[in-house]
Scaffold this motif. Structure first.
Motif, short mmCIF file in Angstrom:
data_model
loop_
_atom_site.label_atom_id
_atom_site.label_comp_id
_atom_site.label_asym_id
_atom_site.label_seq_id
_atom_site.Cartn_x
_atom_site.Cartn_y
_atom_site.Cartn_z
N ALA A 1 41.76 -4.29 18.24
CA ALA A 1 43.10 -4.81 18.48
C ALA A 1 43.18 -6.29 18.14
N GLY A 2 42.17 -7.07 18.52
CA GLY A 2 42.18 -8.50 18.25
C GLY A 2 42.18 -8.82 16.77
N VAL A 3 41.33 -8.12 16.01
CA VAL A 3 41.24 -8.35 14.57
C VAL A 3 42.48 -7.80 13.86
N ILE A 4 42.88 -6.59 14.21
CA ILE A 4 44.03 -5.97 13.55
C ILE A 4 45.30 -6.77 13.81
N GLY A 5 45.51 -7.22 15.05
CA GLY A 5 46.72 -7.97 15.36
C GLY A 5 46.87 -9.19 14.47
N TYR A 6 45.78 -9.94 14.29
CA TYR A 6 45.83 -11.15 13.47
C TYR A 6 46.10 -10.81 12.01
N LEU A 7 45.37 -9.83 11.47
CA LEU A 7 45.53 -9.47 10.06
C LEU A 7 46.89 -8.83 9.80
N TRP A 8 47.38 -8.06 10.75
CA TRP A 8 48.69 -7.42 10.59
C TRP A 8 49.78 -8.49 10.57
N GLU A 9 49.68 -9.46 11.49
CA GLU A 9 50.68 -10.53 11.50
C GLU A 9 50.60 -11.36 10.22
N THR A 10 49.40 -11.57 9.70
CA THR A 10 49.22 -12.38 8.49
C THR A 10 49.76 -11.69 7.25
N TYR A 11 49.44 -10.41 7.07
CA TYR A 11 49.74 -9.72 5.82
C TYR A 11 50.89 -8.72 5.91
N GLY A 12 51.36 -8.43 7.09
CA GLY A 12 52.50 -7.53 7.25
C GLY A 12 52.26 -6.18 6.61
N ALA A 13 53.20 -5.72 5.82
CA ALA A 13 53.09 -4.41 5.18
C ALA A 13 51.97 -4.35 4.16
N ARG A 14 51.44 -5.51 3.75
CA ARG A 14 50.34 -5.56 2.79
C ARG A 14 48.98 -5.54 3.49
N ARG A 15 48.98 -5.23 4.77
CA ARG A 15 47.73 -5.24 5.53
C ARG A 15 46.72 -4.26 4.94
N PRO A 16 45.41 -4.49 5.19
CA PRO A 16 44.40 -3.52 4.75
C PRO A 16 44.54 -2.19 5.49
N ARG A 17 43.82 -1.21 4.99
CA ARG A 17 43.71 0.06 5.71
C ARG A 17 42.65 -0.10 6.79
N PHE A 18 42.96 0.27 8.01
CA PHE A 18 42.04 0.11 9.13
C PHE A 18 41.45 1.45 9.54
N ILE A 19 40.12 1.48 9.64
CA ILE A 19 39.39 2.67 10.11
C ILE A 19 38.57 2.25 11.33
N VAL A 20 38.76 2.93 12.44
CA VAL A 20 38.04 2.61 13.68
C VAL A 20 36.95 3.66 13.89
N VAL A 21 35.73 3.17 14.17
CA VAL A 21 34.55 4.03 14.27
C VAL A 21 33.98 3.96 15.69
N GLU A 22 33.60 5.11 16.23
CA GLU A 22 33.01 5.16 17.58
C GLU A 22 32.00 6.31 17.64
N PRO A 23 31.15 6.34 18.67
CA PRO A 23 30.15 7.41 18.78
C PRO A 23 30.80 8.77 19.02
N ASP A 24 30.16 9.82 18.52
CA ASP A 24 30.65 11.20 18.74
C ASP A 24 30.90 11.47 20.22
N GLN A 25 29.98 11.02 21.07
CA GLN A 25 30.02 11.37 22.48
C GLN A 25 30.83 10.38 23.32
N ALA A 26 31.39 9.36 22.67
CA ALA A 26 32.23 8.37 23.37
C ALA A 26 33.50 8.17 22.54
N ASP A 27 34.23 9.26 22.35
CA ASP A 27 35.33 9.32 21.38
C ASP A 27 36.70 9.11 22.01
N CYS A 28 36.82 8.13 22.91
CA CYS A 28 38.09 7.96 23.62
C CYS A 28 39.24 7.57 22.69
#
Length: 402
Positions: free
Chosen positions: A236-263
């Protein structure tokens, strides 16, 4: 596993989110933290990995190395300290912000106690900040936190409380102790009625994105960013800054977590904050969280393009790849959670279907963040087959070459 988020939007940064977390507040956090002795004066390096990019058939691959953020060894040095600082300023608005972590208000804070649950890095950062500010700190550790990590936190002056159970149980116990004793919880996960401090923690993580924008000359630095999951605060912290900076031109974001901790993966399925479906027992200790932070989810639900889960073995393999270096790549020490973003990329590039779903091809420019170094040195050596110091020696030799 991979799931596309059908609610991901490419629009300007919403005003609703900007009112909670903004570039302005991230830059303020960066200024206030810059004088703290517990943090590096310079921006953490953004290393290019041309050898690995070539092997993966990508146009560019970069890694932001947060293992060098602080002697504490992780990006968490940005979150807990700035949250503690902002909380102190709420109680004492006349204090000079840059003097709090320098200990110049220690007499006024000597009876003030902060408490948090942790898997290691957040608690260590909070303990160090509390020690330097002059207040007291209690850290609640669950059964899976290693003795090695416990010693590192205790060395920063914290009182340790051990419980049975997992991370989520330690969060509950920290809240109970705080209510019983009148202590202040400084947590990176939000819950009903508790959002200001988790917001401040996430705002601190925006410093990573602030540096990244500078290091990229203001241009969109990449087409894809792989980010660690956990409760969602870093993302959230990184995405918020980059989203505000680049708007609709933001990068594609992929969030990764462990199989067994997939909240987060489960939250994407439910389209609301949800609990993990597994045991929440992963070698990626910093990501072994059973419940998403509802505040973080407000930022992730319309910005993350894909949610991904990986096995522990994938993280270990990524640690080894980074430690090996070679082919023009600098050797890097990445802890178990630190390597998770790269692990997600490696898993994706081994499967044409996954790579296609993520839009990864020969024109892709990919960023990953190494969120921690060898914060548990013995675990690192077991996973990688070499010591962190030996990897750092090769890193120094690589940097010394003309």
């Amino acid at each position: 596993m991979l799931i596309a988020n059908k609610h991901a939007a490419r629009i300007p940064y919403p005003d609703e989110l900007r009112s909670i977390m903004s570039i302005e507040r991230a830059e303020q956090s960066r200024r206030w933290l810059s004088g703290w002795s517990g943090i590096a004066r310079a921006a953490t390096p953004l290393h290019e990995l041309p050898g690995l990019a070539a092997r993966l058939k990508l146009a560019w691959l970069g890694i932001k190395d947060e293992s060098l953020r602080s002697p504490l060894g992780s990006f968490k040095a940005l979150g807990a300290p700035v949250a503690l600082l902002r909380q102190v300023l709420r109680l004492h608005p006349g204090f000079d912000p840059e003097s709090v972590l320098a200990g110049r208000h220690a007499e006024a804070l000597k009876d003030y106690t902060v408490i948090s649950a942790t898997d290691g890095n957040h608690g260590r950062a909070l303990a160090a900040a509390a020690r330097d500010a002059g207040c007291r700190c209690v850290i609640v550790l669950h059964a899976r936190v290693s003795a090695e990590r416990e010693r590192a936190i205790a060395a920063c002056g914290a009182r340790i409380v051990r419980i049975a159970g997992n991370y989520d149980a330690s969060v509950t116990e920290a809240a109970r102790l705080a209510a019983e004793h009148g202590w202040q919880v400084v947590s990176d996960t939000s819950y009903d009625g508790y959002e200001d401090i988790p917001r401040d923690v996430m705002q601190g993580y925006g410093v990573i994105a602030s540096e990244l924008v500078e290091q990229s000359g203001g241009r969109p630095p990449c087409t894809h960013v792989f980010l660690q999951g956990g409760v969602g605060g870093l993302a959230a912290g990184v995405i918020g800054y980059l989203w505000e900076t680049y708007g609709a031109r933001r990068p594609r974001f992929i969030v990764v977590e462990p199989d067994q901790a997939d909240c987060l993966y489960q939250s994407a399925l439910a389209q609301s904050p949800a609990c993990a479906s597994g045991s929440v027992d992963s070698i990626m200790a910093g990501l072994a969280c059973g419940e998403v932070s509802p505040l973080a989810w407000r930022f992730l639900r319309n910005s993350v393009d894909h949610f991904m889960t990986i096995a522990d073995d994938a993280a270990i393999q990524a640690m080894r790849v980074l430690a090996a270096g070679g082919h023009g790549d600098i050797p890097i020490v990445a802890g178990e959670s630190g390597a998770a973003g790269l692990a997600g990329l490696l898993v994706s590039m081994r499967d044409e279907t996954l790579a296609g779903a993520l839009g990864l091809d020969a024109d892709s420019r990919v960023l990953v963040i190494n969120t921690e170094g060898a914060t548990a040195p013995s675990v690192y050596e077991q996973c990688v087959g070499m010591t962190a110091s030996s990897v750092l020696s090769r890193q120094e030799a690589c940097l010394a070459r003309p």
